[in-house]
Enzyme design. Structure first.
Site, PDB file in Angstrom:
ATOM      1  N   CYS A 114       0.811  -1.217   0.000  1.00 42.98           N
ATOM      2  CA  CYS A 114       0.000   0.000   0.000  1.00 42.98           C
ATOM      3  C   CYS A 114       0.844   1.268   0.000  1.00 42.98           C
ATOM      4  CB  CYS A 114      -0.952  -0.004   1.197  1.00 42.98           C
ATOM      5  SG  CYS A 114      -2.102  -1.402   1.192  1.00 42.98           S
ATOM      6  N   HIS A 251      -3.319   7.364   1.784  1.00 39.46           N
ATOM      7  CA  HIS A 251      -3.708   6.029   1.357  1.00 39.46           C
ATOM      8  C   HIS A 251      -5.114   5.759   1.879  1.00 39.46           C
ATOM      9  CE1 HIS A 251      -4.010   1.822   0.754  1.00 39.46           C
ATOM     10  NE2 HIS A 251      -3.766   1.485   1.997  1.00 39.46           N
ATOM     11  N   ASN A 281     -10.063  -0.134  -0.507  1.00 38.91           N
ATOM     12  CA  ASN A 281      -8.607  -0.060  -0.424  1.00 38.91           C
ATOM     13  C   ASN A 281      -8.029  -0.624  -1.714  1.00 38.91           C
ATOM     14  OD1 ASN A 281      -5.881  -0.386   0.101  1.00 38.91           O
ATOM     15  ND2 ASN A 281      -6.161  -1.202   2.155  1.00 38.91           N
TER      16      ASN A 281
END
Length: 324
Positions: A114, A251, A281
């Site tokens: 990520c 993020h 996500n």
């Protein structure tokens, strides 16, 4: 004069298939309310069966080129941040290079889960400042739907597929924080936290792609602390603080992590670009996706000071400060 890596264009792509929370109620002991409350996610996009990560990356790249008014002949290199490549090798970047018709320059992938786009952006900045390239295409692209355990309600409802892209070009600045472009970066990792977020497969271990595994509560605590500290460190390197920031583009993992980080930095959520409700996500794709959406909505404008921070498996985390 100081050479800066300045954003010249931005674009994104999301697969056609939209998956609302209600779709998971058919096969899991979960609900729309349970997912929204714990993550802020309302829907996400899943790639079609015949779509690969490079397909998504190419669509985002073309959107960024169009936004910048450039052609592939203007690009010196491609960096793709991804943890879900089409193949073990070659890199997704070289596949994007092929599909764009780019026959010169270079391409390579960055894998920091990520945090991948922050790492890729930092590498692109360094290559431009070092004179290795004048203009780079930096992409975050993922098909995390391919590594989900669809029986694990704590993880499979959280992730989505997509891609976002930025074009960075070399421009001269005066060396101050008023310059456009990347102003600072802070990168970190600590392999002791591997068990918090990992995939239980790989080429040299199981010979399979594996499935994503996550320890949610411990990871949440690490995320808020480490995201705040890396954001502060990146700002401190250039003598700035949270109050100088126009936009945080974090993020997009979980709304509670986003809110907790903003709160610890003393910043209002009015200054945060949030897309997690629509995309879930998307790992390395989440920051460029959110940047592109922020520009598309007319919120992020030239001259704005933007802070992006991310944390992912490894654990790996970091932040970038840039003036749009």
């Amino acid at each position: 004069m100081t050479l800066r890596a300045v954003v010249e264009g931005v674009g994104h792509y999301l697969p056609d298939r939209i998956v609302p929370n209600s779709e998971f109620e058919k096969s899991l002991d979960t609900s729309d309310e349970w997912i929204r409350t714990r993550s802020g996610i309302e829907r996400r996009h899943f790639a079609a069966e015949d779509q690969t990560t490079s397909d998504l990356a190419v669509r985002a790249a073309r959107a960024a080129l169009e936004n910048a008014g450039l052609s592939v002949e203007d690009i010196d290199g491609i960096i793709v941040a991804t943890s879900t490549p089409d193949l073990t090798f070659p890199s997704v970047a070289t596949m994007v290079q092929r599909d764009l018709g780019m026959t010169r320059g270079f391409g390579f992938d960055v894998q920091a889960v990520c945090a991948g786009f922050v790492y890729a952006l930092t590498n692109a900045h360094a290559l431009i400042v070092a004179g290795q390239a004048r203009r780079l295409l930096v992409i975050g692209a993922e098909t995390f739907s391919r590594i989900m355990d669809w029986t694990d309600r704590s993880t499979c409802v959280l992730f989505g597929d997509g891609a976002g892209a930025l074009i960075l070009g070399a421009q001269e600045g005066n060396g101050s924080t008023e310059d456009r472009g990347v102003l600072s970066a802070d990168l970190n990792s600590d392999g002791r936290y591997r068990e918090m977020l990992y995939v239980d497969g790989g080429v040299s271990s199981t010979g399979t792609a594996g499935k994503l595994r996550m320890q949610g509560n411990p990871l949440f605590r690490q995320a808020v602390e480490k995201l705040t500290s890396t954001a502060d460190a990146a700002l401190d390197k250039i003598g700035l603080q949270g109050s100088d920031v126009d936009w945080i583009v974090p993020h997009q993992a979980n709304i509670r992590i986003i809110q907790g980080t903003a709160r610890k930095m003393g910043l209002s959520m009015d200054k945060v670009i949030v897309t997690v409700q629509d995309h879930g996500n998307t790992s390395a794709a989440s920051i460029p996706l959110a940047l592109s959406v922020g520009v598309e909505q007319g919120r992020i404008r030239q001259g704005d000071l933007v802070l992006s921070e991310a944390i992912g498996g490894g654990l790996a985390w970091g932040a970038v400060v840039l003036r749009w």
